[in-house]
Design a protein around this motif. Sequence first.
Motif, mmCIF file in Angstrom:
data_model
loop_
_atom_site.group_PDB
_atom_site.id
_atom_site.type_symbol
_atom_site.label_atom_id
_atom_site.label_comp_id
_atom_site.label_asym_id
_atom_site.label_seq_id
_atom_site.Cartn_x
_atom_site.Cartn_y
_atom_site.Cartn_z
ATOM 1 N N ASP A 111 45.654 44.916 31.130
ATOM 2 C CA ASP A 111 45.237 45.544 32.383
ATOM 3 C C ASP A 111 46.150 45.050 33.501
ATOM 4 O O ASP A 111 46.248 43.846 33.752
ATOM 5 C CB ASP A 111 43.780 45.155 32.661
ATOM 6 C CG ASP A 111 43.171 45.926 33.824
ATOM 7 O OD1 ASP A 111 43.857 46.804 34.382
ATOM 8 O OD2 ASP A 111 42.012 45.638 34.170
ATOM 9 N N THR A 142 38.868 47.655 40.549
ATOM 10 C CA THR A 142 38.445 49.036 40.329
ATOM 11 C C THR A 142 38.776 49.923 41.529
ATOM 12 O O THR A 142 39.306 51.027 41.375
ATOM 13 C CB THR A 142 36.937 49.079 40.036
ATOM 14 O OG1 THR A 142 36.677 48.362 38.820
ATOM 15 C CG2 THR A 142 36.449 50.513 39.884
ATOM 16 N N ARG A 163 32.628 41.165 33.818
ATOM 17 C CA ARG A 163 32.291 42.139 32.776
ATOM 18 C C ARG A 163 31.093 43.007 33.160
ATOM 19 O O ARG A 163 30.908 44.086 32.590
ATOM 20 C CB ARG A 163 31.997 41.407 31.477
ATOM 21 C CG ARG A 163 33.252 40.890 30.779
ATOM 22 C CD ARG A 163 32.874 39.924 29.707
ATOM 23 N NE ARG A 163 33.926 39.751 28.707
ATOM 24 C CZ ARG A 163 33.923 38.777 27.812
ATOM 25 N NH1 ARG A 163 32.928 37.902 27.784
ATOM 26 N NH2 ARG A 163 34.900 38.670 26.934
ATOM 27 N N ARG A 206 33.325 45.634 34.989
ATOM 28 C CA ARG A 206 34.589 46.176 34.479
ATOM 29 C C ARG A 206 34.920 45.467 33.154
ATOM 30 O O ARG A 206 34.673 44.263 33.014
ATOM 31 C CB ARG A 206 35.682 45.904 35.516
ATOM 32 C CG ARG A 206 37.067 46.412 35.198
ATOM 33 C CD ARG A 206 38.015 46.008 36.326
ATOM 34 N NE ARG A 206 39.386 46.395 36.026
ATOM 35 C CZ ARG A 206 39.938 47.546 36.400
ATOM 36 N NH1 ARG A 206 39.223 48.415 37.095
ATOM 37 N NH2 ARG A 206 41.183 47.823 36.103
ATOM 38 N N PRO A 207 35.486 46.159 32.171
ATOM 39 C CA PRO A 207 35.826 45.509 30.904
ATOM 40 C C PRO A 207 36.869 44.403 31.111
ATOM 41 O O PRO A 207 37.738 44.495 31.984
ATOM 42 C CB PRO A 207 36.398 46.650 30.055
ATOM 43 C CG PRO A 207 35.880 47.899 30.674
ATOM 44 C CD PRO A 207 35.768 47.618 32.146
ATOM 45 N N LEU A 208 36.785 43.377 30.285
ATOM 46 C CA LEU A 208 37.743 42.268 30.353
ATOM 47 C C LEU A 208 37.846 41.623 28.981
ATOM 48 O O LEU A 208 36.833 41.225 28.397
ATOM 49 C CB LEU A 208 37.291 41.228 31.383
ATOM 50 C CG LEU A 208 38.167 39.972 31.489
ATOM 51 C CD1 LEU A 208 39.513 40.321 32.127
ATOM 52 C CD2 LEU A 208 37.471 38.885 32.289
ATOM 53 N N ASP A 209 39.059 41.509 28.490
ATOM 54 C CA ASP A 209 39.323 40.800 27.238
ATOM 55 C C ASP A 209 39.955 39.455 27.594
ATOM 56 O O ASP A 209 41.111 39.408 28.029
ATOM 57 C CB ASP A 209 40.271 41.621 26.361
ATOM 58 C CG ASP A 209 40.615 40.899 25.054
ATOM 59 O OD1 ASP A 209 40.084 39.801 24.808
ATOM 60 O OD2 ASP A 209 41.440 41.453 24.270
#
Length: 317
Positions: free
Chosen positions: A194, A130, A256, A259-262
């Motif tokens: 990302d 980030t 997560r 910060r978003p994480l797939d």
Amino acid sequence: MSAVVQQALKLWGLEAATVSLIATRENHVYRVTREGETYALRLHRQGLHSNAALQSELQWLAAIGAGGVGVPSPIAAKDGRFLQTIDGVQVDVLTWLSGRPLGATTQGIDHPDRTGVFRALGQEMARLHTVSDAWTPSADFARWSWDRAGLLGDAPLWDRFWENPSLNVTDRALFANFRFTANRDLERLETTLDYGLIHADLVRENVMVDDDHVRFIDFDDAGFGFRLFDVATALIKNLDEPDYPDLKAALLAGYRAERPLDPSLLDLFMALRAATYVGWIISRLDEEGGHARNTRFIKTARTVLTKYLNRSTQSGG
């Protein structure tokens, strides 16, 4: 003490310091202590990085440190420069981070709260990403890229893993199949992932733990890359830990939280990370411990590449 170290101490005004060699892998790293202050003096492996790349690393460290991420800070020499070249050797000095490594490759994890520290690791990794995204590098910033070409191209960053001379016929077929399939899948999906500056080497030795604080050292491999590559790197050396599923879940939960994480493509990046080590060791086979490492790397890669390929086949990839 080498002549290069002695000259470096003069350039940084550390002549009266106590010096001890603590690492001799990619770089020679010395612990330097004077008047209660401790520093890391780094003599860089010749030919690994350009001056521009090392100056960019130091620039990035200063920026993410200022952003609150736990990393070493670069120390300027007496002439105001952060990087010096002495007898052809690139040298710099960083602040010393307190604490101890999270563990070692052959010695396991050194922490009483294993899932707790992996959650903290995931959180700090997310903060690193980030803060890096919020920072604007200078126009001359130069670091290598762990992109599709850097991982799977004809001249990958860490050598042509599919040509490791220790691979048997079956392994060569496996690695060739993986390279083709992974390149196809990544080409289709890379624009959705990302991507940005990453550490690229968050193995246990490079994660310093001090009470509840987690900090990162050794940014030698850092550059641009897929954020899932950082996640995979933090997990890959822990596959044989009895609580690996819990460690993985904790790291992902920590990430997560910030910060978003797939993680749907994590198997792909675990396989990519494993393959890179099989390439990295090619030029180091004759170094001390090289053949033992090579055997471990190929064994791990064989497992995770097979898992990825089986999943890709089942999903109709």
